[in-house]
Design a protein around this motif. Sequence first.
Motif, mmCIF file in Angstrom:
data_model
loop_
_atom_site.group_PDB
_atom_site.id
_atom_site.type_symbol
_atom_site.label_atom_id
_atom_site.label_comp_id
_atom_site.label_asym_id
_atom_site.label_seq_id
_atom_site.Cartn_x
_atom_site.Cartn_y
_atom_site.Cartn_z
ATOM 1 N N LEU A 36 0.998 -1.086 -0.045
ATOM 2 C CA LEU A 36 -0.299 0.106 0.397
ATOM 3 C C LEU A 36 0.731 1.634 -0.214
ATOM 4 N N PRO A 37 1.041 2.447 -1.394
ATOM 5 C CA PRO A 37 2.265 3.054 -1.022
ATOM 6 C C PRO A 37 1.374 4.362 -0.746
ATOM 7 N N HIS A 38 1.926 5.560 0.053
ATOM 8 C CA HIS A 38 1.637 6.188 0.465
ATOM 9 C C HIS A 38 1.152 7.335 -0.593
ATOM 10 N N ASP A 39 2.016 7.369 -1.918
ATOM 11 C CA ASP A 39 2.132 8.021 -2.645
ATOM 12 C C ASP A 39 0.802 8.040 -3.289
ATOM 13 N N ALA A 40 0.234 7.346 -3.595
ATOM 14 C CA ALA A 40 -0.912 6.605 -4.462
ATOM 15 C C ALA A 40 -2.647 7.623 -4.286
ATOM 16 N N TYR A 41 -1.699 8.106 -2.353
ATOM 17 C CA TYR A 41 -3.203 9.016 -1.680
ATOM 18 C C TYR A 41 -2.991 10.227 -1.772
ATOM 19 N N TYR A 42 -2.087 10.518 -2.975
ATOM 20 C CA TYR A 42 -2.111 12.052 -2.512
ATOM 21 C C TYR A 42 -3.582 12.540 -3.019
ATOM 22 N N LYS A 43 -3.937 13.888 -3.144
ATOM 23 C CA LYS A 43 -5.197 14.574 -2.920
ATOM 24 C C LYS A 43 -5.799 14.626 -4.308
ATOM 25 N N ASP A 44 -6.489 14.607 -4.235
ATOM 26 C CA ASP A 44 -7.685 14.428 -5.979
ATOM 27 C C ASP A 44 -8.218 16.095 -5.903
ATOM 28 N N ASN A 45 -6.559 16.684 -6.356
ATOM 29 C CA ASN A 45 -7.164 18.479 -6.486
ATOM 30 C C ASN A 45 -7.316 19.193 -8.092
ATOM 31 N N ARG A 46 -8.786 17.896 -8.359
ATOM 32 C CA ARG A 46 -9.124 18.157 -10.212
ATOM 33 C C ARG A 46 -9.736 19.485 -10.209
ATOM 34 N N ASN A 47 -10.045 19.854 -9.093
ATOM 35 C CA ASN A 47 -10.406 21.473 -9.265
ATOM 36 C C ASN A 47 -9.909 22.328 -9.332
ATOM 37 N N LEU A 48 -7.780 22.977 -9.686
ATOM 38 C CA LEU A 48 -7.460 23.204 -9.649
ATOM 39 C C LEU A 48 -6.838 22.890 -10.775
ATOM 40 N N THR A 49 -6.469 24.081 -12.286
ATOM 41 C CA THR A 49 -5.837 24.214 -13.070
ATOM 42 C C THR A 49 -4.849 23.516 -12.873
ATOM 43 N N TYR A 50 -3.612 23.248 -14.222
ATOM 44 C CA TYR A 50 -2.330 22.114 -13.796
ATOM 45 C C TYR A 50 -1.563 22.996 -13.126
ATOM 46 N N GLU A 51 -1.184 24.620 -13.565
ATOM 47 C CA GLU A 51 -0.473 24.855 -13.639
ATOM 48 C C GLU A 51 -0.492 25.038 -11.918
ATOM 49 N N GLU A 52 -2.009 25.653 -11.191
ATOM 50 C CA GLU A 52 -2.149 25.708 -9.700
ATOM 51 C C GLU A 52 -1.428 24.787 -8.945
ATOM 52 N N ARG A 53 -2.324 23.736 -9.483
ATOM 53 C CA ARG A 53 -1.453 21.791 -8.924
ATOM 54 C C ARG A 53 -0.083 21.411 -9.288
ATOM 55 N N SER A 54 0.733 22.398 -9.894
ATOM 56 C CA SER A 54 2.136 22.255 -10.212
ATOM 57 C C SER A 54 2.665 22.903 -9.032
ATOM 58 N N GLN A 55 2.123 23.402 -8.652
ATOM 59 C CA GLN A 55 2.988 24.673 -7.506
ATOM 60 C C GLN A 55 2.534 24.611 -5.850
ATOM 61 N N LEU A 56 1.904 23.073 -6.047
ATOM 62 C CA LEU A 56 1.400 22.512 -4.630
ATOM 63 C C LEU A 56 2.328 21.957 -4.070
ATOM 64 N N ASN A 57 2.709 22.293 -2.714
ATOM 65 C CA ASN A 57 3.478 21.629 -1.995
ATOM 66 C C ASN A 57 3.736 19.741 -1.738
ATOM 67 N N TYR A 58 3.645 19.170 -2.175
ATOM 68 C CA TYR A 58 3.666 17.501 -2.189
ATOM 69 C C TYR A 58 4.153 17.044 -0.794
ATOM 70 N N ASP A 59 5.514 17.822 -0.620
ATOM 71 C CA ASP A 59 5.998 16.758 0.393
ATOM 72 C C ASP A 59 5.418 17.133 1.749
ATOM 73 N N HIS A 60 4.368 17.852 1.912
ATOM 74 C CA HIS A 60 3.914 18.639 3.727
ATOM 75 C C HIS A 60 2.753 16.822 3.170
ATOM 76 N N PRO A 61 2.526 17.187 4.416
ATOM 77 C CA PRO A 61 1.703 15.739 5.625
ATOM 78 C C PRO A 61 0.311 16.211 4.900
ATOM 79 N N ASP A 62 0.023 17.313 4.374
ATOM 80 C CA ASP A 62 -0.901 17.833 4.411
ATOM 81 C C ASP A 62 -1.799 17.275 2.878
#
Length: 211
Positions: A36-62
């Motif tokens: 069960l890999p944890h990184d399969a469980y990133y939040k699904d932020n499809r309400n954001l644009t690709y550019e906005e998603r690219s700027q998110l901090n994917y290394d924070h617990p949130d």
Amino acid sequence: MPAPRAVIAIAGGTGSGKTTIANYISAAFPDDVALLPHDAYYKDNRNLTYEERSQLNYDHPDAFDNDLFIAHLKALKAGQAVERPVYNFSTHLREHQTLRVEPAAIIVVEGVLVLAHPELRALYDLSVFVDTDADVRILRRIVRDIHERGRTLDSVINQYLSTVKPMHEAFVEPSKRYANVIIPEGAHNKPGLEVLIAQVRHLIAQHEPSA
């Protein structure tokens, strides 16, 4: 009656060799391990644009959907199959299809932050931290992200300096104190792997039905 299913957590910095060790355990005990890999469980932020998603901090617990991850882990411990998400690292979105994971005697969870969350730690029977030199880890990440995730060299370096490195120092490295076993240099540490495999074999034996 079989004993309850055991959960082994494998943590460590990006590129430390967590996934390699998890796959090594799975290959050694193919009928007894569920991954069960944890990184399969990133939040699904499809309400954001690709550019906005690219700027998110994917290394924070949130960045993780830990509620779903915990629910799936508890279901597997209870002997129930789950439909885990499939995450696309190129688009930063979950795919529409899921991957069925069947319960097994040993459930291996792996990810950079699987030891950073108290509610997750409460579910583990054995916690492992893969401790690999930072220079080795960043080189592995560059190769992986360019060849497997369609990133550019500049984007990988910028992400490492802006979020990966500071989040490692803030959350990942401190979580090492919760590990029962520390394996320096990951899968290259053969004695360390042998010790871990022996512990897995012991946990599997405990799950076997008593005579």
